[in-house]
Design a protein around this motif. Structure first.
Motif, short mmCIF file in Angstrom:
data_model
loop_
_atom_site.label_atom_id
_atom_site.label_comp_id
_atom_site.label_asym_id
_atom_site.label_seq_id
_atom_site.Cartn_x
_atom_site.Cartn_y
_atom_site.Cartn_z
N LEU A 1 0.92 4.07 28.82
CA LEU A 1 -0.28 3.37 29.28
C LEU A 1 0.04 2.49 30.49
N TYR A 2 1.15 1.74 30.40
CA TYR A 2 1.51 0.85 31.50
C TYR A 2 1.80 1.65 32.77
N LEU A 3 2.59 2.73 32.63
CA LEU A 3 2.94 3.54 33.80
C LEU A 3 1.70 4.18 34.41
N GLN A 4 0.78 4.60 33.56
CA GLN A 4 -0.47 5.18 34.04
C GLN A 4 -1.24 4.13 34.85
N LEU A 5 -1.28 2.93 34.31
CA LEU A 5 -2.01 1.82 34.92
C LEU A 5 -1.48 1.50 36.32
N ILE A 6 -0.17 1.42 36.45
CA ILE A 6 0.38 1.01 37.75
C ILE A 6 0.54 2.16 38.73
#
Lengths: 108, 232
Positions: free
Chosen positions: B177-182
């Motif tokens: 989720l974090y990697l997708q977000l950034i």
């Protein structure tokens, strides 16, 4: 293995494989309308949020969900690791260690 | 993660997610063994059904002696989100044959879906068969191996949770989720954050009225609708 178990597994396998492959054949043969593509572009962020947060909540039918404190607590170092390292491997390893420590010391 | 779409980069990219498969696969093997499923049944289920949460549901319903039709219907509901994920990822495989598409789809999971979506951000929105099949097949084999190992050690380990391995799955979703977000440049960061908050609230409220699986689906669909509306 009884016939009951065998046929249950085969039946469940068939519905699962159909859920997975049917959309591929549909999308291959028909162009998706623009609005649907726009809609689907939100699937990754929405579904990953839901999959993550589902693990932080304890459902109680008819009442507000409770909070899974163990998972919430172990999520904090994992999120921190995500921000610092941006490495999936590091996030997973830190998360596992954090959870093992939380349970070992019975923090929750 | 880099822009390469080779077998080697596929192997490299899938490694972190295998921790999740090992943790949950072991747990599944142990639980189903203690539910009196045979080794063969456990292996067959992991190879034929190949869906983490659904397999736990099937095992508990088998133990309860539920009718086959009810178990199949529950499996369909638990895996209904697959339809959404398959439709999303299929757009990147239209140029391949139907058979190749069935191959990719058959082994698609939450994890390889999320991995593929992250990869898109590094490859100028391209995916290929080689890379995706590599991640899919590694995941599939690790899942089968972990379930059978869990089944074999089922009698020795009384509490697999002690090792914290079950959290691997949650940690992985945090990371993805974090990697997708950034890394997803096609959407504004603020838009994505608002959608995330909306999904959290939608899920929280949905859980009052429906099962966890239904709530997951409803929150995801509402999140997508909400995203479309605020981007207009």
């Amino acid at each position: 293995m009884t016939r009951y178990i065998f046929w249950t597994i085969i039946g469940c396998g068939i519905v699962t494989v159909l859920s997975r492959t049917f959309p591929f054949l549909l999308v291959k043969n028909f162009a998706l309308p623009k609005w649907l593509i726009h809609f689907l572009s939100f699937v990754p962020i929405a579904i990953m949020t839901a999959l993550f947060v589902e693990n932080l909540l304890i459902p109680h039918q008819g009442r507000l969900p409770g909070i899974d404190l163990e998972n919430l607590l172990a999520s904090l170092p994992a999120i921190l690791t995500a921000i610092i390292t941006k490495s999936l491997l590091a996030i997973v390893v830190v998360g596992i260690i954090a959870m093992a420590l939380i349970r070992f010391f019975a923090l929750v | 993660m880099n822009s390469e779409l080779s077998v080697k980069s596929g192997l490299h990219d899938v490694i972190p997610t295998t921790f999740g498969y090992i943790g949950v696969g072991l747990a599944f093997g142990i639980v189903s063994r203690t539910s009196h499923l045979s080794l063969l049944a456990i292996l067959l289920m992991s190879l034929v059904v190949y869906a983490g949460s659904a397999q736990f549901v099937i095992t508990s319903m088998l133990l309860a002696g539920s009718p086959i039709s009810a178990i199949i219907f529950s499996t369909f509901l638990v895996n209904a989100r697959m339809i959404l994920m398959s439709t999303t990822i299929a757009q990147y495989f239209r140029r391949y044959s139907s058979l190749a598409n069935i191959g990719v789809g058959s082994l698609l999971t939450d994890e390889t879906f999320a991995l593929g979506m992250n990869k898109l951000n590094y490859t100028n929105h391209q995916l290929n068969l080689r890379w995706f099949n590599t991640t899919n097949i590694v995941a599939y084999l690790v899942w089968a191996a972990a379930s059978i190992t869990g089944a074999l050690i089922g009698n020795l380990v009384t509490d697999p949770k002690k090792l914290g391995l079950d959290f691997a799955l949650v940690a992985m979703f945090i990371g993805l989720l974090y990697l997708q977000l950034i890394s997803d440049r096609s959407k504004k960061l603020l838009t994505q954050l608002i959608v995330i908050i909306f999904v959290v609230v939608a899920l929280y409220i949905s859980l009052i009225f429906m099962s966890a699986n239904a709530a997951l689906l409803v929150a995801t669909l509402l999140g997508c609708v909400f995203g479309v509306v605020i981007e207009r």
